[in-house]
Design a protein around this motif. Structure first.
Motif, PDB file in Angstrom:
ATOM      1  N   PHE A 263       7.844  -8.535  -3.622  1.00 29.70           N
ATOM      2  CA  PHE A 263       7.948  -8.047  -4.994  1.00 29.70           C
ATOM      3  C   PHE A 263       9.094  -7.052  -5.155  1.00 29.70           C
ATOM      4  O   PHE A 263       9.764  -7.039  -6.188  1.00 29.70           O
ATOM      5  N   GLY A 264       9.310  -6.225  -4.149  1.00 33.55           N
ATOM      6  CA  GLY A 264      10.392  -5.255  -4.239  1.00 33.55           C
ATOM      7  C   GLY A 264      11.764  -5.871  -4.040  1.00 33.55           C
ATOM      8  O   GLY A 264      12.730  -5.470  -4.699  1.00 33.55           O
ATOM      9  N   ILE A 265      11.859  -6.879  -3.180  1.00 35.11           N
ATOM     10  CA  ILE A 265      13.158  -7.499  -2.887  1.00 35.11           C
ATOM     11  C   ILE A 265      13.293  -8.859  -3.586  1.00 35.11           C
ATOM     12  O   ILE A 265      14.129  -9.040  -4.460  1.00 35.11           O
ATOM     13  N   THR A 288       6.778   1.268 -10.127  1.00 36.59           N
ATOM     14  CA  THR A 288       5.474   1.748 -10.592  1.00 36.59           C
ATOM     15  C   THR A 288       4.357   0.822 -10.129  1.00 36.59           C
ATOM     16  O   THR A 288       3.294   1.273  -9.691  1.00 36.59           O
ATOM     17  N   TYR A 289       4.608  -0.465 -10.229  1.00 31.70           N
ATOM     18  CA  TYR A 289       3.614  -1.461  -9.782  1.00 31.70           C
ATOM     19  C   TYR A 289       3.311  -1.293  -8.300  1.00 31.70           C
ATOM     20  O   TYR A 289       2.145  -1.278  -7.883  1.00 31.70           O
ATOM     21  N   LEU A 290       4.346  -1.154  -7.490  1.00 34.36           N
ATOM     22  CA  LEU A 290       4.153  -1.004  -6.055  1.00 34.36           C
ATOM     23  C   LEU A 290       3.453   0.315  -5.722  1.00 34.36           C
ATOM     24  O   LEU A 290       2.510   0.347  -4.923  1.00 34.36           O
ATOM     25  N   ASP A 291       3.897   1.401  -6.340  1.00 32.20           N
ATOM     26  CA  ASP A 291       3.319   2.711  -6.038  1.00 32.20           C
ATOM     27  C   ASP A 291       1.866   2.803  -6.485  1.00 32.20           C
ATOM     28  O   ASP A 291       1.039   3.458  -5.831  1.00 32.20           O
ATOM     29  N   THR A 292       1.535   2.156  -7.580  1.00 36.12           N
ATOM     30  CA  THR A 292       0.179   2.227  -8.112  1.00 36.12           C
ATOM     31  C   THR A 292      -0.804   1.379  -7.321  1.00 36.12           C
ATOM     32  O   THR A 292      -1.938   1.795  -7.060  1.00 36.12           O
ATOM     33  N   ASN A 293      -0.364   0.212  -6.894  1.00 42.20           N
ATOM     34  CA  ASN A 293      -1.295  -0.753  -6.323  1.00 42.20           C
ATOM     35  C   ASN A 293      -1.144  -0.994  -4.815  1.00 42.20           C
ATOM     36  O   ASN A 293      -2.086  -1.464  -4.177  1.00 42.20           O
ATOM     37  N   PHE A 294       0.027  -0.684  -4.269  1.00 44.65           N
ATOM     38  CA  PHE A 294       0.290  -0.949  -2.845  1.00 44.65           C
ATOM     39  C   PHE A 294       0.998   0.265  -2.247  1.00 44.65           C
ATOM     40  O   PHE A 294       2.048   0.156  -1.630  1.00 44.65           O
ATOM     41  N   SER A 295       0.395   1.418  -2.444  1.00 44.06           N
ATOM     42  CA  SER A 295       1.080   2.700  -2.249  1.00 44.06           C
ATOM     43  C   SER A 295       1.556   2.964  -0.828  1.00 44.06           C
ATOM     44  O   SER A 295       2.496   3.747  -0.632  1.00 44.06           O
ATOM     45  N   SER A 296       0.958   2.355   0.172  1.00 42.49           N
ATOM     46  CA  SER A 296       1.362   2.669   1.542  1.00 42.49           C
ATOM     47  C   SER A 296       2.720   2.080   1.921  1.00 42.49           C
ATOM     48  O   SER A 296       3.236   2.356   3.003  1.00 42.49           O
ATOM     49  N   TRP A 297       3.330   1.282   1.026  1.00 38.37           N
ATOM     50  CA  TRP A 297       4.620   0.665   1.363  1.00 38.37           C
ATOM     51  C   TRP A 297       5.691   1.712   1.654  1.00 38.37           C
ATOM     52  O   TRP A 297       6.548   1.507   2.508  1.00 38.37           O
ATOM     53  N   ARG A 298       5.642   2.847   0.952  1.00 35.16           N
ATOM     54  CA  ARG A 298       6.692   3.859   1.128  1.00 35.16           C
ATOM     55  C   ARG A 298       6.667   4.467   2.535  1.00 35.16           C
ATOM     56  O   ARG A 298       7.712   4.780   3.096  1.00 35.16           O
ATOM     57  N   LYS A 299       5.484   4.637   3.099  1.00 39.43           N
ATOM     58  CA  LYS A 299       5.360   5.272   4.409  1.00 39.43           C
ATOM     59  C   LYS A 299       5.004   4.284   5.510  1.00 39.43           C
ATOM     60  O   LYS A 299       4.713   4.691   6.640  1.00 39.43           O
ATOM     61  N   SER A 300       5.037   3.005   5.185  1.00 36.57           N
ATOM     62  CA  SER A 300       4.624   1.987   6.153  1.00 36.57           C
ATOM     63  C   SER A 300       5.503   2.023   7.406  1.00 36.57           C
ATOM     64  O   SER A 300       6.727   1.939   7.331  1.00 36.57           O
ATOM     65  N   LYS A 301       4.866   2.118   8.551  1.00 32.08           N
ATOM     66  CA  LYS A 301       5.632   2.104   9.798  1.00 32.08           C
ATOM     67  C   LYS A 301       6.278   0.738  10.029  1.00 32.08           C
ATOM     68  O   LYS A 301       7.304   0.630  10.706  1.00 32.08           O
TER      69      LYS A 301
END
Length: 349
Positions: A263-265, A288-301
């Motif tokens: 979704f991001g790419i 917003t969609y990613l942060d609201t519903n799949f929030s761990s993507w930003r810190k995903s190892k």
């Protein structure tokens, strides 16, 4: 052959592909593995596809060619109709404008049986449909690899999301959950995510056995607003299914990382190709969609460059995450679209 045990059922959705169907069917009827069942789903095709399928059924009476002729309901419904009909120990899929190597079923079946895998995966060539030029050979780098869904499930992020270069144990698909409103895009990826819930082991072979035809008029295909919304809703339904499944709960961090990838790419690339869209605004909505519903993507190892380098996987995605969060994503997409449309360099993530 009609009375022997069916080892592999290959499901072929067919719609408006009369130009390519002979080549596809030739590759199917000439499989080296004994006990192959070919299930052709004529999805209300308005051209000559049904007659071509009947010709093959008459010409090869010793082959297990099954034709399901039905009104047009889309490829998702057609695949599930095929799964319900399939008699094979394993099930595979091909697209009717592509074709496969003659030992496609044999090698994938042998690999699955030898490792007791729920899914076996082969490599594939991405080829220009008109010239035969090979853009790339993919998924061969994992030869001999085995993914254990209990110990290294994050490795599924590296698997291409097409259905057609894989065989699946029949019970994996026959016991799979369904979506009431499947999306028209990213449907393969979501189908795979549902299949993964019933999967314990995935194995890979070195051979490139599937020939995926790239059409120049589809490389830059755009996406409509309502398709974006339907796809986002479907992905939320997928996550809800994972949240209520004991195996799925363990995979939620992997799902968040995969959602960023697609979704991001991938989705934003499709949107960027639409000259009528406000890309800046769509990018904001996407975040917003990613942060609201799949929030761990930003810190995903799994999306960190150091992790990807050390595990020899997803390095391109990790780099793209840095571009995405840095504010340079719009500039990158402009360059990327130029490479696709002008230089005919088609890169897949």
């Amino acid at each position: 052959m009609k009375n022997e045990k069916i080892k592999v059922s290959i499901i072929v959705p067919v719609y408006k592909v009369e130009k390519y169907l002979h080549r596809s069917m030739d590759s199917l009827v000439n499989q080296t593995l004994d006990g192959v069942e070919i299930i052709c789903i004529n999805d209300g095709s308005p051209d000559n596809c049904l007659n071509i399928l009947k010709e093959y059924q008459e010409k090869y009476p010793d082959k297990n060619i099954v034709i399901i002729d039905k009104p047009n309901e889309g490829v998702w419904k057609g695949r599930f109709d095929g799964i319900a009909k399939a008699n094979g120990e394993y099930i595979g899929f091909t697209d009717s404008d592509d074709y496969i190597a003659t030992d496609y079923a044999e090698k994938l079946y042998q690999a699955a049986k030898e490792t007791n895998a729920d899914i076996s995966v082969c490599g594939f060539d991405r080829m220009d449909v008109d010239t035969g030029h090979v853009y790339s050979t993919e998924m061969t780098q994992f030869a001999g690899k085995v993914i254990d869904m209990d110990s290294n499930p994050e490795d599924i992020i590296s698997i291409n999301t097409a259905l057609w270069n894989k065989l699946y144990k029949a019970e994996v698909l026959k016991n799979m959950k369904n979506l009431d409103n499947p999306p028209r895009i990213f449907d393969d990826m979501m189908f795979l995510l549902l299949a993964y819930l019933n999967t314990k082991k995935i194995t890979f072979i070195k051979d490139s056995l599937y020939y995926y035809m790239v059409r120049q008029d589809s490389i830059m295909a755009t996406i409509k607003k309502e398709q974006v919304e339907a796809t986002q809703e479907a992905m939320l339904r997928i996550k809800a299914i994972y949240e209520t499944d004991e195996n799925g709960k363990k995979l939620l961090p992997v799902i968040d990382a995969m959602t960023f990838l697609h979704f991001g790419i991938s989705l934003m690339f499709r949107i960027s190709a639409d000259k009528t869209s406000n890309f800046k605004e769509e990018l904001k909505k996407n975040r917003t969609y990613l942060d609201t519903n799949f929030s761990s993507w930003r810190k995903s190892k799994y999306l960190k460059l150091s992790y990807c380098i050390s595990h020899h996987s997803n390095t391109k995605v990790a780099i793209m995450k840095k571009v995405y969060v840095s504010g340079l994503f719009r500039i990158f997409m402009g360059i990327y679209n130029f490479m696709i449309s002008k230089l005919k360099i088609d890169i897949k993530w």
